[in-house]
Design an enzyme around this catalytic site. Sequence first.
Site, PDB file in Angstrom:
ATOM      1  N   TYR A 147       8.599   7.218   3.122  1.00 54.84           N
ATOM      2  CA  TYR A 147       7.458   6.409   3.284  1.00 54.84           C
ATOM      3  C   TYR A 147       6.559   5.942   1.956  1.00 54.84           C
ATOM      4  O   TYR A 147       6.654   4.502   2.301  1.00 54.84           O
ATOM      5  CB  TYR A 147       6.004   7.642   3.639  1.00 54.84           C
ATOM      6  CG  TYR A 147       5.176   6.968   3.847  1.00 54.84           C
ATOM      7  CD1 TYR A 147       5.174   6.212   5.542  1.00 54.84           C
ATOM      8  CD2 TYR A 147       4.291   7.356   3.232  1.00 54.84           C
ATOM      9  CE1 TYR A 147       3.007   6.190   5.955  1.00 54.84           C
ATOM     10  CE2 TYR A 147       2.739   7.031   3.343  1.00 54.84           C
ATOM     11  CZ  TYR A 147       2.729   6.141   4.448  1.00 54.84           C
ATOM     12  OH  TYR A 147       1.456   5.318   4.819  1.00 54.84           O
ATOM     13  N   LYS A 151       6.035   1.758   1.312  1.00 49.47           N
ATOM     14  CA  LYS A 151       4.716   1.006   1.312  1.00 49.47           C
ATOM     15  C   LYS A 151       4.970   0.246   0.015  1.00 49.47           C
ATOM     16  O   LYS A 151       4.242  -0.456  -0.212  1.00 49.47           O
ATOM     17  CB  LYS A 151       3.466   2.230   1.500  1.00 49.47           C
ATOM     18  CG  LYS A 151       3.252   2.898   2.211  1.00 49.47           C
ATOM     19  CD  LYS A 151       3.371   2.395   3.487  1.00 49.47           C
ATOM     20  CE  LYS A 151       2.465   2.012   4.904  1.00 49.47           C
ATOM     21  NZ  LYS A 151       1.837   1.939   5.899  1.00 49.47           N
TER      22      LYS A 151
END
Length: 242
Positions: A147, A151
Amino acid sequence: MWSDLSNKVILVTGAGAGIGNALVKQLASAGATVIAVARNEAQLKELASVDAKHIKPLLVDLTNWNKVREALATVPQLDGLVNNAGVAIIKPFEQLTEQDFDTQFDVNIKAVFNVTQTLLPKLRNGSSIVNVSSIAASRSFGGHTAYSATKAALDSLTRSLALELGARKIRVNSVNPTVVLTKMGRDNWSDPGKSGPLLAHIPLNRFCEVNEVTDAIGYLLSSKSSFVNGHQINLEGGYSVS
């Protein structure tokens, strides 16, 4: 700030729930026409029923490259784009699967690239793109390996697009919150044993409220931020300086 967005046309992805849902409602109440993109038909119908005049639902799965391009071909000229859709699969590194990896990259970065590139001809001069990123792009958290990588890639894309699109008078920025108290956020972080260690590193000793994220997005969409380009606005209560 919100009144500045009256009569603007803005597309928001991930509109079915959480931040995207709240943002669509806020924009509509300010008088903006909002194209609400989501893949859950029931959520879109419920959202459109709030304000059929200002909220225009668009059902599409952002992981399907060609379907996205077909669906967005019908979109009118835009004043703003909010790439809000995102997926977080939180697991220890050794437990992450190829599917976990692909799902997060497909939604969190590849879809943003596809949506933005497809809509670029429809973005007016003076328009604004806002990407919903995370403080996890620049800080490490357990279980966030894939994740966080998505980002970080999104922040890099934000800066690159700010450079490339500036000549067209299109601004590109991101908002980077820590935990946001959506329904999912409250459910996932209600255990003091889990939330306590993180809150101990936040000087304000609380997590981010949904309206604090939507307000930051509204600011970046509006003319109030007309000279803000290529930035990440960290919404984390001072976590980065603790």
